[in-house]
Design a protein around this motif. Structure first.
Motif, PDB file in Angstrom:
ATOM      1  N   GLU A 138     111.409 113.203  83.817  1.00 36.16           N
ATOM      2  CA  GLU A 138     110.830 113.040  85.151  1.00 36.16           C
ATOM      3  C   GLU A 138     111.664 113.731  86.227  1.00 36.16           C
ATOM      4  OE1 GLU A 138     109.490 109.567  82.635  1.00 36.16           O
ATOM      5  OE2 GLU A 138     111.392 110.618  83.009  1.00 36.16           O
ATOM      6  N   LYS A 139     112.972 113.654  86.127  1.00 40.66           N
ATOM      7  CA  LYS A 139     113.826 114.291  87.128  1.00 40.66           C
ATOM      8  C   LYS A 139     113.642 115.809  87.109  1.00 40.66           C
ATOM      9  CE  LYS A 139     117.294 110.612  86.932  1.00 40.66           C
ATOM     10  NZ  LYS A 139     118.698 110.262  86.594  1.00 40.66           N
ATOM     11  N   ASP A 140     113.530 116.370  85.909  1.00 44.80           N
ATOM     12  CA  ASP A 140     113.270 117.810  85.801  1.00 44.80           C
ATOM     13  C   ASP A 140     111.914 118.165  86.390  1.00 44.80           C
ATOM     14  OD1 ASP A 140     115.694 118.315  84.392  1.00 44.80           O
ATOM     15  OD2 ASP A 140     114.755 117.568  82.557  1.00 44.80           O
ATOM     16  N   PHE A 141     110.942 117.288  86.170  1.00 46.03           N
ATOM     17  CA  PHE A 141     109.602 117.518  86.711  1.00 46.03           C
ATOM     18  C   PHE A 141     109.622 117.539  88.230  1.00 46.03           C
ATOM     19  CE2 PHE A 141     105.641 115.357  88.231  1.00 46.03           C
ATOM     20  CZ  PHE A 141     104.785 116.440  88.068  1.00 46.03           C
ATOM     21  N   PHE A 142     110.327 116.604  88.846  1.00 42.39           N
ATOM     22  CA  PHE A 142     110.384 116.567  90.299  1.00 42.39           C
ATOM     23  C   PHE A 142     111.104 117.791  90.864  1.00 42.39           C
ATOM     24  CE2 PHE A 142     110.451 111.725  89.644  1.00 42.39           C
ATOM     25  CZ  PHE A 142     109.074 111.688  89.589  1.00 42.39           C
ATOM     26  N   GLY A 150     104.474 125.132  79.777  1.00 41.32           N
ATOM     27  CA  GLY A 150     104.003 123.955  79.062  1.00 41.32           C
ATOM     28  C   GLY A 150     104.965 122.776  79.044  1.00 41.32           C
ATOM     29  N   CYS A 151     106.020 122.822  79.869  1.00 44.67           N
ATOM     30  CA  CYS A 151     107.010 121.734  79.814  1.00 44.67           C
ATOM     31  C   CYS A 151     106.393 120.405  80.246  1.00 44.67           C
ATOM     32  CB  CYS A 151     108.225 122.083  80.672  1.00 44.67           C
ATOM     33  SG  CYS A 151     107.844 122.517  82.387  1.00 44.67           S
ATOM     34  N   TYR A 152     105.565 120.412  81.276  1.00 44.23           N
ATOM     35  CA  TYR A 152     104.963 119.158  81.718  1.00 44.23           C
ATOM     36  C   TYR A 152     103.880 118.699  80.749  1.00 44.23           C
ATOM     37  CZ  TYR A 152     102.652 115.578  84.443  1.00 44.23           C
ATOM     38  OH  TYR A 152     102.104 114.390  84.847  1.00 44.23           O
ATOM     39  N   ASP A 153     103.171 119.636  80.132  1.00 51.41           N
ATOM     40  CA  ASP A 153     102.156 119.277  79.142  1.00 51.41           C
ATOM     41  C   ASP A 153     102.775 118.428  78.035  1.00 51.41           C
ATOM     42  OD1 ASP A 153     101.611 121.860  80.474  1.00 51.41           O
ATOM     43  OD2 ASP A 153      99.706 121.758  79.396  1.00 51.41           O
ATOM     44  N   ARG A 154     103.910 118.881  77.523  1.00 54.41           N
ATOM     45  CA  ARG A 154     104.560 118.172  76.427  1.00 54.41           C
ATOM     46  C   ARG A 154     105.126 116.824  76.894  1.00 54.41           C
ATOM     47  NH1 ARG A 154     105.605 123.612  75.474  1.00 54.41           N
ATOM     48  NH2 ARG A 154     107.570 123.632  76.628  1.00 54.41           N
TER      49      ARG A 154
END
Length: 421
Positions: A138-142, A150-154
């Motif tokens: 989640e921190k990487d996503f923010f 495709g990082c968020y897809d996975r």
């Protein structure tokens, strides 16, 4: 300020259940009385001690002397808490669970995916992993929702599976102890969040298509919540609250700055998911811009009807059982480790070649498997790792506790020497 109502999709019929033409009485179903706060709980009827499902399974023989319906009462229900970001859902859910004497199950995060039962974190293995296997939470996503293709897809797909897994654990707990459960978010509304990410350009539509199919393979086994509580707040207030948290990963985040992304989630939940959910679940919506009084919420819950519906009414249909035989059959279904595994395996029972960001090659799977063996506790099932201090003397692999998500990866002990990181 507050609205209450009900939802229903047809739930798959579990094999082996008896189903008489008419229920005995509403009072014999799980939803026999309304939820009550701890002050108003009815403790006049003695209940059997909670079944220790972590140490032993539950089968038909056990059902002959340990009756399921005897331990169920007015609070043997599932409550799902969701809402706008940063409004205090976690504290709300914890306080509500305490007031209703229910079990609080925290929100699923990627920590549940990466950290095994011995506290070992797979995120420290990144130097040994291919790009598609590297950790992303989640921190990487923010910080960057498109750091890698495709990082968020996975990540989203992993979170969805974990939420299904937690939902099954909640059902196992309710049926074996009679204690209700309060959870944060759940798998039923997950597609709203996925579609919002697609609209923002952070997720592929092919991944959502795969998740829809995966969802259809398992959701029939899940009981929809008795009650859904949505804590609402304006987007501008949400962004202010996030900024005031002072987290490094929230600062200048392209996620929190994207008001349309937040709008798609909140409007999708209120105008799509919750509207449909009113058919089968009770729904309460609160403006939680300024946190309110939890006792007022408890009073609202006590006023809701969880029982008096017709035989074919969709409201609370999933929880309307007709006799001890059906309750016992369901309890066996959710307590047996092998059946539990098969439910989860159904989500992986088909290939996802079209979902280019979710599909992994054999080499990538092997890379992940061998890297995970470098962590203590991944050599054997939980409770069987001598290197972690487990006592394996006289233990049988038949009674291992097999409910951690890591064990679903089918990690086996390497025949070669390995060093731990």
């Amino acid at each position: 300020m507050v609205s209450s109502s009900s939802f229903s999709l047809s739930r798959a019929v579990l094999g082996g259940l008896t189903s008489p033409k008419t229920p005995l009485t509403n009072s014999l179903s799980l939803c026999r009385r309304g939820i009550a706060g701890k002050v108003l709980r009815d403790r006049s009827e003695p209940k059997p001690a909670p079944w220790d499902y972590n140490k032993k399974s539950f089968n038909l023989l056990h059902g002959l002397y340990d009756k399921t319906t005897l331990r169920l009462d007015e609070n043997s229900k599932m409550i799902m808490v969701d809402g706008a970001h940063a409004v205090g859902k976690t504290q709300f859910a914890q306080d509500l669970a305490e007031e209703l004497e229910m079990l609080y199950m925290p929100k699923i995060t990627m920590d549940d995916f990466y950290i095994n039962k011995y506290g070992e974190d797979a995120r420290k293995l990144d130097e040994y992993l291919t790009d598609r296997n590297k950790s992303y939470d989640e921190k990487d996503f923010f910080r960057n929702p498109v750091a890698l293709p495709g990082c968020y897809d996975r990540m989203h797909n992993s979170l969805f599976k974990l939420m299904v897994h937690q939902h099954l654990l909640a059902l196992r707990h309710i049926l074996n102890t009679g204690q209700g459960v309060v959870m944060e978010r759940g798998p039923f509304s997950d597609l709203i969040y996925a579609q919002a990410a697609v609209n923002a350009g952070w997720m592929s539509q092919s991944s959502v298509k795969f998740m829809r199919t995966s969802r259809e393979m398992c959701m029939g086994h899940l009981f929809r919540p008795n009650l859904i509580i949505w804590l609402d707040a304006p987007i501008s207030e949400v962004q202010k609250k996030i900024c005031s948290r002072g987290n490094e990963w929230d600062k200048d985040s392209p996620v929190w700055k994207n008001s349309q992304y937040l709008h798609d989630i909140y409007e999708g939940m209120k105008n799509n998911y919750l509207q449909k959910a009113r058919n089968h679940s009770q729904v309460l919506v609160y403006d939680w811009t300024v946190p309110g009084d939890i006792e007022v919420v408890v009073e609202d819950i006590e006023d809701l009807n969880f029982d008096y519906y017709g035989l074919h009414d969709e409201q609370q249909k999933d929880w309307r059982w007709f006799n001890e035989a059906e309750a016992t059959s369901l309890r066996i279904h959710y307590s047996n480790p092998e059946r539990f595994r098969r439910i989860m395996a159904q989500m992986e029972a088909f290939e996802c070649f079209e979902a280019e960001h979710l599909y992994k090659t054999r080499e990538e799977d092997d890379n992940m498997a061998f890297a995970l063996l470098m962590l203590k506790g991944n050599g054997y099932a939980t409770g069987y790792n001598e290197v972690c201090g487990d006592n394996v003397l006289f233990k049988s692999s038949k009674i291992e506790s097999m409910f951690s998500w890591q064990q679903l990866w089918s990690i086996k002990k390497s025949d070669n020497d390995k060093r731990y990181v």
